[in-house]
Design a protein around this motif. Structure first.
Motif, short mmCIF file in Angstrom:
data_model
loop_
_atom_site.label_atom_id
_atom_site.label_comp_id
_atom_site.label_asym_id
_atom_site.label_seq_id
_atom_site.Cartn_x
_atom_site.Cartn_y
_atom_site.Cartn_z
N ARG A 32 0.66 -1.29 -0.16
CA ARG A 32 0.11 0.08 -0.13
C ARG A 32 0.96 1.32 0.03
NH1 ARG A 32 -5.33 1.43 1.38
NH2 ARG A 32 -5.75 -0.72 1.99
N THR A 33 1.88 1.33 0.92
CA THR A 33 2.84 2.72 0.92
C THR A 33 4.01 2.15 -0.03
OG1 THR A 33 4.19 1.77 2.55
CG2 THR A 33 2.07 2.91 3.26
N SER A 34 4.65 3.24 -0.40
CA SER A 34 5.94 3.28 -1.26
C SER A 34 6.89 2.14 -0.65
CB SER A 34 6.37 4.73 -1.58
OG SER A 34 5.45 5.49 -2.39
N GLU A 35 7.01 2.76 0.72
CA GLU A 35 8.17 1.93 1.52
C GLU A 35 7.72 0.32 1.58
OE1 GLU A 35 6.48 4.75 2.40
OE2 GLU A 35 8.11 6.06 2.52
N ASP A 36 6.32 -0.14 2.00
CA ASP A 36 5.98 -1.33 1.86
C ASP A 36 6.47 -1.97 0.59
OD1 ASP A 36 5.21 -1.15 4.42
OD2 ASP A 36 2.77 -1.26 3.89
N LYS A 50 4.11 5.99 -7.60
CA LYS A 50 2.68 5.80 -7.04
C LYS A 50 1.77 6.57 -7.64
CE LYS A 50 4.46 9.54 -3.68
NZ LYS A 50 4.82 9.88 -2.45
N GLY A 103 -4.69 2.88 -2.30
CA GLY A 103 -3.52 1.75 -1.83
C GLY A 103 -3.35 0.83 -3.03
#
Length: 160
Positions: A32-36, A50, A103
């Motif tokens: 969902r997040t860029s880091e994930d 994203k 997301g």
């Protein structure tokens, strides 16, 4: 290979139709997040493309900004580039205009064709990863593929 979820399958079908050989990958954990997403695929956060949906204030049109995962979007610059102010889209607007949940918004296959701007910083990278319809599905592509698939304009949209 396991079957893809319906939203991820829709993205895979669009990619198949484009004929560029891209494959959707669904992960057990969230992307969902860029880091994930970067952690899941083993790339730099900057390589995450994203997809952010905004709403054009006057026309109500969806505006898709595809930004590097490492960047924040300069919303005033986006407004200048499209000729009208933008506002953040609520989850209902995102779902109705894209067909995807927040997301998992893919850069392709939107229910309502958006205005598309692509972060110029993405063009300097060899490969990118983009969401594929769900908060745990992604696909790999090149910056040139991203432009070709979305018809987006490459612009300087990074804040700061």
């Amino acid at each position: 290979m396991e079957a893809l979820s319906p939203s991820a399958r829709r993205v895979q079908d669009l990619l198949d139709a484009a004929g560029l050989g891209h494959r959707v990958v669904e992960h057990a954990g969230s992307t969902r997040t860029s880091e994930d997403a970067a952690a899941a695929v083993g790339c730099a956060v900057a390589q995450i493309a994203k997809s952010l949906i905004f709403r054009a204030k006057e026309s109500g049109r969806p505006v898709l900004v595809i930004a590097s995962g490492a960047n924040r979007v300069d919303e005033k610059a986006v407004g200048r580039l499209i000729g009208e102010k933008i506002e953040r889209a609520d989850p209902d607007f995102v779902r109705e205009s894209t067909g995807y949940a927040i997301g998992g918004v893919s850069p392709i296959g939107h229910a309502v064709p958006p205005l598309v701007l692509i972060d110029a910083d993405l063009m300097a990278l060899d490969s990118l990863w983009a969401a594929a319809g769900t908060p745990n599905a992604v696909f790999r592509l090149t910056p040139a593929d991203l432009v070709a698939l979305t018809g987006g304009r490459v612009e300087a949209i990074r804040k700061g």
